[in-house]
Enzyme design. Structure first.
Site, mmCIF file in Angstrom:
data_model
loop_
_atom_site.group_PDB
_atom_site.id
_atom_site.type_symbol
_atom_site.label_atom_id
_atom_site.label_comp_id
_atom_site.label_asym_id
_atom_site.label_seq_id
_atom_site.Cartn_x
_atom_site.Cartn_y
_atom_site.Cartn_z
ATOM 1 N N HIS A 242 0.895 -1.010 0.025
ATOM 2 C CA HIS A 242 0.026 -0.224 -0.014
ATOM 3 C C HIS A 242 0.697 1.143 -0.166
ATOM 4 C CE1 HIS A 242 -3.361 -2.303 1.329
ATOM 5 N NE2 HIS A 242 -2.530 -3.152 2.032
HETATM 6 C C1 BDR Z 1 -2.389 0.555 5.573
HETATM 7 O O1 BDR Z 1 -2.259 -0.090 6.946
HETATM 8 C C2 BDR Z 1 -0.906 -0.426 7.354
HETATM 9 O O2 BDR Z 1 -1.073 -1.538 7.895
HETATM 10 C C3 BDR Z 1 -0.034 -0.223 6.172
HETATM 11 O O3 BDR Z 1 1.410 0.109 6.756
HETATM 12 C C4 BDR Z 1 -0.640 0.602 5.433
HETATM 13 O O4 BDR Z 1 0.037 2.187 5.694
HETATM 14 C C5 BDR Z 1 -2.771 -0.194 4.658
HETATM 15 O O5 BDR Z 1 -4.202 -0.176 5.143
#
Ligand code: BDR
Ligand code: CA
Length: 314
Positions: A242
């Site tokens: 992400h």
């Molecule tokens: C987001 O949640 C976190 O666990 C990851 O680092 C990312 O920023 C994705 O939903």
């Protein structure tokens, strides 16, 4: 080459956060000037230590790290994401300690000072919960006005959530902060699950940067637990990075196809808490509208990440 864009990363490392930081360091288009940390995947003290270690891994202990908010603005949110990132945030891998120490300033002060002193517009990539950015808006609005682009990882327009049926993790971790940030007039790009989830880095890609040298090999080791999590959570063959996709948009503006939309956050205490309500009925011309990422060339984005990480390792 054009002047490098000053960049700040606000982060909660976190496996995909660590990859995002390495991607920024591997990218000549940007000049990483500051890392701010925030509660989220792990406690902020752990996130801060992890950020220092990741910078050290890449030989960039010179980049200052300032510790930010320990908690969300209104309702305490003690739940972390150890089941995704490992209890210490980096997939069970212990990176060597950094010789650098944390910046003595609170993150919001370090960020405000950097923005105020900057000669050219600064890009801020917020890839953890957005508490520090909300605090900046409330405390130093003139400094916040100087943000050139705010690239946010979080939310979802049409895919539902990943923590609850409605909410994505970064928004869910501090919905009131998210509403404050999305309601501001700062030029903002929202990189949500709609574009991140289809963008999957598979084992072949990981193997390519793992073979390139020490940094890539370490990044691959950090990713191992994340690969397992992605298989169970999303049913994908690889990992959904992400935060690295958000950084790609921060590094190369226009990587993602965006549409200006009105967005509000559900801050009620019901089942919808933390949902980003993106009005996709129309294109908005409101000053507080957000450029919502709606399309992505996932193969190109993965290739960009793999190529950059491999180059960093050489
Ligand atoms: C987001 O949640 C976190 O666990 C990851 O680092 C990312 O920023 C994705 O939903
Ligand atoms: Ca994150």
């Amino acid at each position: 080459m054009a002047e490098r864009t000053p960049l700040v990363i606000d982060t909660d490392p976190g496996i995909d956060d660590a990859l995002a930081i390495l991607l920024a360091l591997a990218s000549p288009e940007v000049d990483l000037r500051l890392v701010c940390t925030v509660h989220g995947n792990v406690e902020v003290a752990q996130a801060t230590d992890n950020a220092l270690r990741v910078l050290h891994l890449a030989g960039r202990s010179d980049v200052p790290v300032a510790a930010g908010a320990r908690d969300s603005l209104v309702y305490r949110q003690p739940e972390r994401a150890g089941h995704v990132h490992g209890a210490a945030g980096l997939g069970g891998v212990q990176l060597p300690a950094s010789p650098a120490t944390v910046d003595p300033r609170p993150a919001v002060v370090a960020l405000a000072e950097l923005l105020t002193a900057a000669q050219t517009p600064v890009t801020v990539a917020a890839i953890g919960p957005w508490t520090n950015i909300a605090l900046l808006l409330a405390t130093y609005p003139e400094a916040a006005d100087r943000i050139g682009r705010l690239v946010l990882m979080g939310g979802s327009a049409g895919r539902g959530g990943n923590v609850t049926a409605a909410a994505e993790f970064n928004v869910w971790a501090d919905p009131e902060a998210a509403q404050r940030v999305l309601g501001s007039a700062v030029p903002t790009v929202l990189v949500g699950l709609d574009v991140t989830v289809p963008t999957v880095l598979d084992a072949d890609g990981i193997a390519r940067f793992a073979a390139a040298g020490r940094v890539g090999e370490t990044a691959a080791a950090v990713l191992r637990q994340y690969v397992d999590h992605a298989r169970t959570q999303y049913g994908t063959r690889g990992v959904v990075l992400h935060d690295a996709l958000a950084l790609t948009e921060a590094i190369v503006p226009g990587t993602l196809g965006t549409v200006r939309r009105d967005v509000v956050v559900d801050t009620t205490l019901g089942a919808g808490r933390g949902q980003t309500l993106v009005d996709r009925r129309r294109v908005s011309d409101s000053p507080t509208a957000v450029d919502v990422a709606e399309t992505v060339d996932s193969a190109a984005a993965v290739e960009f990440l793999v190529g950059r990480l491999a180059a960093l390792s050489r």
